[in-house]
Design a protein around this motif. Sequence first.
Motif, PDB file in Angstrom:
ATOM      1  N   TYR B   2       0.852  -1.172   0.000  1.00  0.00           N
ATOM      2  CA  TYR B   2       0.000   0.000   0.000  1.00  0.00           C
ATOM      3  C   TYR B   2       0.892   1.227   0.000  1.00  0.00           C
ATOM      4  O   TYR B   2       0.521   2.283  -0.439  1.00  0.00           O
ATOM      5  CB  TYR B   2      -0.935  -0.001   1.207  1.00  0.00           C
ATOM      6  CG  TYR B   2      -2.223  -0.728   0.941  1.00  0.00           C
ATOM      7  CD1 TYR B   2      -2.281  -1.729  -0.010  1.00  0.00           C
ATOM      8  CD2 TYR B   2      -3.371  -0.404   1.623  1.00  0.00           C
ATOM      9  CE1 TYR B   2      -3.463  -2.401  -0.258  1.00  0.00           C
ATOM     10  CE2 TYR B   2      -4.559  -1.063   1.374  1.00  0.00           C
ATOM     11  CZ  TYR B   2      -4.601  -2.054   0.435  1.00  0.00           C
ATOM     12  OH  TYR B   2      -5.769  -2.697   0.191  1.00  0.00           O
ATOM     13  N   GLU B  57      -5.872   3.448   0.903  1.00  0.00           N
ATOM     14  CA  GLU B  57      -7.137   2.974   1.470  1.00  0.00           C
ATOM     15  C   GLU B  57      -8.301   3.757   0.874  1.00  0.00           C
ATOM     16  O   GLU B  57      -9.346   3.197   0.549  1.00  0.00           O
ATOM     17  CB  GLU B  57      -7.151   3.151   2.991  1.00  0.00           C
ATOM     18  CG  GLU B  57      -6.031   2.422   3.736  1.00  0.00           C
ATOM     19  CD  GLU B  57      -6.277   0.927   3.894  1.00  0.00           C
ATOM     20  OE1 GLU B  57      -7.371   0.450   3.529  1.00  0.00           O
ATOM     21  OE2 GLU B  57      -5.362   0.231   4.383  1.00  0.00           O
ATOM     22  N   GLU B  87     -12.697   0.375   4.564  1.00  0.00           N
ATOM     23  CA  GLU B  87     -11.522   0.969   3.910  1.00  0.00           C
ATOM     24  C   GLU B  87     -11.489   2.487   4.152  1.00  0.00           C
ATOM     25  O   GLU B  87     -10.425   3.058   4.357  1.00  0.00           O
ATOM     26  CB  GLU B  87     -11.505   0.681   2.401  1.00  0.00           C
ATOM     27  CG  GLU B  87     -11.566  -0.796   2.006  1.00  0.00           C
ATOM     28  CD  GLU B  87     -10.460  -1.676   2.560  1.00  0.00           C
ATOM     29  OE1 GLU B  87      -9.594  -1.180   3.316  1.00  0.00           O
ATOM     30  OE2 GLU B  87     -10.473  -2.879   2.248  1.00  0.00           O
ATOM     31  N   HIS B  90     -10.078   2.798   7.499  1.00  0.00           N
ATOM     32  CA  HIS B  90      -8.620   2.581   7.494  1.00  0.00           C
ATOM     33  C   HIS B  90      -7.887   3.845   7.065  1.00  0.00           C
ATOM     34  O   HIS B  90      -6.877   4.220   7.647  1.00  0.00           O
ATOM     35  CB  HIS B  90      -8.240   1.422   6.564  1.00  0.00           C
ATOM     36  CG  HIS B  90      -8.819   0.112   6.991  1.00  0.00           C
ATOM     37  ND1 HIS B  90      -8.672  -1.042   6.267  1.00  0.00           N
ATOM     38  CD2 HIS B  90      -9.555  -0.221   8.082  1.00  0.00           C
ATOM     39  CE1 HIS B  90      -9.287  -2.032   6.889  1.00  0.00           C
ATOM     40  NE2 HIS B  90      -9.840  -1.559   7.984  1.00  0.00           N
ATOM     41  N   GLU B 170      -9.252  -6.591   8.587  1.00  0.00           N
ATOM     42  CA  GLU B 170      -8.900  -7.058   7.244  1.00  0.00           C
ATOM     43  C   GLU B 170      -9.300  -8.501   6.952  1.00  0.00           C
ATOM     44  O   GLU B 170      -9.580  -8.835   5.807  1.00  0.00           O
ATOM     45  CB  GLU B 170      -7.394  -6.913   6.987  1.00  0.00           C
ATOM     46  CG  GLU B 170      -6.922  -5.509   6.648  1.00  0.00           C
ATOM     47  CD  GLU B 170      -7.461  -4.973   5.331  1.00  0.00           C
ATOM     48  OE1 GLU B 170      -8.094  -5.719   4.557  1.00  0.00           O
ATOM     49  OE2 GLU B 170      -7.256  -3.776   5.091  1.00  0.00           O
TER      50      GLU B 170
HETATM   51 FE   LIG Z   1      -7.812  -1.582   4.289  1.00  0.00          FE
END
Ligand SMILES: [Fe+2]
Lengths: 94, 330
Positions: B2, B57, B87, B90, B170
């Motif tokens: 990420y 995210e 998400e 997050h 997750e």
């Molecule tokens: Fe995530």
Amino acid sequence: MSKEWPLWEIFIRSQNGLNHRHVGSLHAPDAETAILNARDVYTRRKEGVSIWVVKAVDITASQPSLKGPIFDPAEDKVYRHPTFYDIPDDVEHM
Amino acid sequence: MYAQMVKSEGSSGEETPEEREFQDRIDRGEKIEPKEWMPAGYRKTLIRQISQHAHSEIVGQLPEGNWITRAPTLERKQILLAKVQDEAGHGLYLYSAAETLGISRDEMYEQLHSGKAKYSSIFNYPTLTWADMGAVGWLVDGAAIMNQVPLQRTSYGPYSRAMIRICKEESFHQRQGYHIMMKMARGTEAQREMAQDALNRFWYPALMMFGPSDANSVHSEQSMAWKIKINTNDELRQRFVNETVPQAEFLGLEVPDPDLAWNEEKGGYDFSQPDWDEFFEVLKGNGPCNKERLGARVKAWEDGAWFRDGLTAYAEKASARRAASATAAE
Ligand SMILES: [Fe+2]
Ligand SMILES: [Fe+2]
């Protein structure tokens, strides 16, 4: 550009009988909205029964650089702990 | 991952006593908390890494958001909605972790919207069929988990706490994706083909998520010393392949790699590398969906401006009214 919403620190009581605990922060225009947002951001899985929100700028924190002067005086006061005292095993319930 | 290819900013000259003490704390496993002394490079690198993770995210909601209105059942729609909402959460956890390092939210948004800040390459690929929702949950969230689990032990307190929260959420993401794949792989022939096609398209982009080999990178070495990176990219990629291949076999689907083979000696699979030229092109902004993703993000931000301003105006009015009635009561 629009003005950034203030930052709020979020505290959640996970169940009655426990303290509210800091879980993170978020932006919101006012306290009421901060609570609504906190519900969505921090309690999507029933993590809480109560929410406190505090404007981050209203929190006064102790200085990390003064950690020594503030907290070290407690270090040599071992007599504040029960283990400091030697009590014979024959003495019960103590 | 990420956060792909985050350049770390080591100090240039001699190590100062503060830097030595800081490194000792990290080596002892102590956490670093906001407002404590930290090297400028540590702060800068973390801001870059955490904000890139946050951007991923947020942008990562778009490929899946694409299917919310077209989910095949109401239940699948609710699940996907919950996943996409996670998400968003997050992103918010991570943005606030980054803010403790002294960057403002608006600054980070600005960096994302202007293209200065990156987000993960994976979200620049299209989601063409419902099976892609399966492949994304299974492979993309799976790869993210691979990276996020070790990061729970990272040295920076707020980052570590955000990672712990994220990891808790997750595994539902990955499982719901795999569940979709199971349904599709065991469905009609057309559905099975759709599942295979999704795996074919997402396999290599998922491998790219870990970033190119960084075994000899000085940036990675510095980040690992600071414990803001725990494993090398190759280690994580290998682990991902080892865990994912048997899952594909269980589905009766074929990993699109003719050179994939179990290597007894290393106790892992040998596999083909993704096309790294393609990866760098996507990172540069030339992937299949870069313009669409960033465009959607900027549009959402701009279209929401009147609403954010309205709420600000209301909050200011209400607090002025409260102040006035408090004075009147005195
Ligand atoms: Fe995530
Ligand atoms: Fe996820």
